[in-house]
Design a protein around this motif. Structure first.
Motif, PDB file in Angstrom:
ATOM      1  N   GLU A   1       0.916  -1.234   0.228  1.00 49.83           N
ATOM      2  CA  GLU A   1      -0.406   0.022  -0.198  1.00 49.83           C
ATOM      3  C   GLU A   1       1.049   1.525  -0.131  1.00 49.83           C
ATOM      4  O   GLU A   1       0.464   2.499  -1.265  1.00 49.83           O
ATOM      5  CB  GLU A   1      -0.858   0.262   1.589  1.00 49.83           C
ATOM      6  CG  GLU A   1      -1.498  -1.246   1.062  1.00 49.83           C
ATOM      7  CD  GLU A   1      -3.206  -1.007   2.326  1.00 49.83           C
ATOM      8  OE1 GLU A   1      -3.337   0.326   2.826  1.00 49.83           O
ATOM      9  OE2 GLU A   1      -2.837  -1.615   3.121  1.00 49.83           O
ATOM     10  N   LEU A   2       2.086   1.684   0.423  1.00 52.32           N
ATOM     11  CA  LEU A   2       3.146   2.541   1.166  1.00 52.32           C
ATOM     12  C   LEU A   2       3.178   3.040  -0.564  1.00 52.32           C
ATOM     13  O   LEU A   2       3.295   3.372  -0.702  1.00 52.32           O
ATOM     14  CB  LEU A   2       3.970   2.285   2.070  1.00 52.32           C
ATOM     15  CG  LEU A   2       3.593   2.132   3.717  1.00 52.32           C
ATOM     16  CD1 LEU A   2       5.157   2.147   4.832  1.00 52.32           C
ATOM     17  CD2 LEU A   2       3.320   3.077   3.972  1.00 52.32           C
ATOM     18  N   ASN A   3       4.318   1.406  -1.047  1.00 53.94           N
ATOM     19  CA  ASN A   3       4.516   1.436  -2.456  1.00 53.94           C
ATOM     20  C   ASN A   3       3.187   2.595  -3.072  1.00 53.94           C
ATOM     21  O   ASN A   3       3.566   2.554  -4.579  1.00 53.94           O
ATOM     22  CB  ASN A   3       5.674   0.438  -3.018  1.00 53.94           C
ATOM     23  CG  ASN A   3       6.167  -0.079  -1.621  1.00 53.94           C
ATOM     24  OD1 ASN A   3       7.465   0.977  -1.885  1.00 53.94           O
ATOM     25  ND2 ASN A   3       6.678  -1.218  -1.673  1.00 53.94           N
ATOM     26  N   ALA A   4       2.058   2.088  -3.441  1.00 56.04           N
ATOM     27  CA  ALA A   4       1.011   2.127  -3.965  1.00 56.04           C
ATOM     28  C   ALA A   4       1.233   3.864  -4.645  1.00 56.04           C
ATOM     29  O   ALA A   4       0.832   4.170  -5.104  1.00 56.04           O
ATOM     30  CB  ALA A   4       0.123   1.961  -3.227  1.00 56.04           C
ATOM     31  N   VAL A   5       1.387   3.799  -3.590  1.00 57.27           N
ATOM     32  CA  VAL A   5       1.526   5.592  -3.737  1.00 57.27           C
ATOM     33  C   VAL A   5       2.566   6.534  -3.697  1.00 57.27           C
ATOM     34  O   VAL A   5       3.866   6.125  -3.715  1.00 57.27           O
ATOM     35  CB  VAL A   5       1.575   6.535  -1.924  1.00 57.27           C
ATOM     36  CG1 VAL A   5       1.838   7.859  -1.742  1.00 57.27           C
ATOM     37  CG2 VAL A   5       0.473   5.680  -0.683  1.00 57.27           C
ATOM     38  N   THR A   6       2.767   6.985  -4.800  1.00 55.90           N
ATOM     39  CA  THR A   6       3.496   7.270  -6.093  1.00 55.90           C
ATOM     40  C   THR A   6       3.380   9.044  -6.022  1.00 55.90           C
ATOM     41  O   THR A   6       2.730   9.209  -6.204  1.00 55.90           O
ATOM     42  CB  THR A   6       3.420   6.104  -7.207  1.00 55.90           C
ATOM     43  OG1 THR A   6       1.743   7.115  -8.366  1.00 55.90           O
ATOM     44  CG2 THR A   6       3.970   5.186  -6.963  1.00 55.90           C
TER      45      THR A   6
END
Length: 197
Positions: A184-189
């Motif tokens: 989920e964190l890596n989906a914030v781009t």
């Protein structure tokens, strides 16, 4: 009378356009459920961090829920006038200033001496105009537990030579890097390619 109405309408249109120009464009993209905040830099609670620019933050919807995987999981980006690639040491200093200042502002027990932030970052990848880090922080959580907590962190810095500035992307969670919350964190781009902002 027509001239006066025309003048007022023209003024209002100009004012709206000016106000829209003042609103900074989104630096990050995330699901709509993620909270958002924008802070001007230098940061009021950490004036020792010397950069000018803007910080944009995105919070997991479960950021304040201690029993959820998204607890204390969030992403922020700095769009700043940093003209060199960060070193591990400089990053550690900046992050220590950041969390010490933040926790001091949030702390309501003004007689309590708060433990200082401890940060350790290791370089992960270095390319021309790019560096990334992985790290761990030990911070005092003034928001919830009023106790020490450990955060895992990844950082990526993109230096833009033509614009003489940097985009620095931080991701934080108390969960280990292998945990699903990091998907989920890596989906914030970044909303755009780093040097296109």
């Amino acid at each position: 009378m027509k001239n006066r109405i025309f003048f007022i309408v023209s003024f209002l249109i100009s004012f709206v356009n000016f106000a829209q120009e003042l609103k900074p464009p989104d630096l990050l993209t995330s699901e709509a459920s993620w909270g958002k905040e924008i802070i001007q830099m230098p940061i009021h609670f950490a004036p020792q961090i010397p950069y000018k620019g803007v910080e944009e933050i995105r919070f997991s919807p479960d950021w304040s829920k201690q029993d959820k995987d998204g607890y204390w999981s969030y992403v922020f980006v700095w769009d700043i006038d940093l003209k060199t690639l960060l070193t591990s040491q400089q990053l550690e200093i900046d992050v220590q200033y950041y969390f010490d200042g933040l926790m001091a502002v949030v702390n309501k027990d003004k007689d309590k001496k708060l433990p200082k932030t401890v940060a350790l970052f290791l370089k992960k990848e270095v390319k021309p105009n790019y560096v990334s880090f992985v790290g761990k922080l030990q911070i005092y959580n003034s928001f919830h537990t009023k106790d020490i907590m450990v955060l895992n962190c990844t950082v990526a810095q993109f230096y833009c030579p033509k614009k003489q500035k940097s985009i620095v992307l931080f991701r934080f969670s108390p969960k280990e890097l292998e945990h699903n919350i990091w998907n989920e964190l890596n989906a914030v781009t970044l909303a755009k390619k780093p040097c296109k902002h």
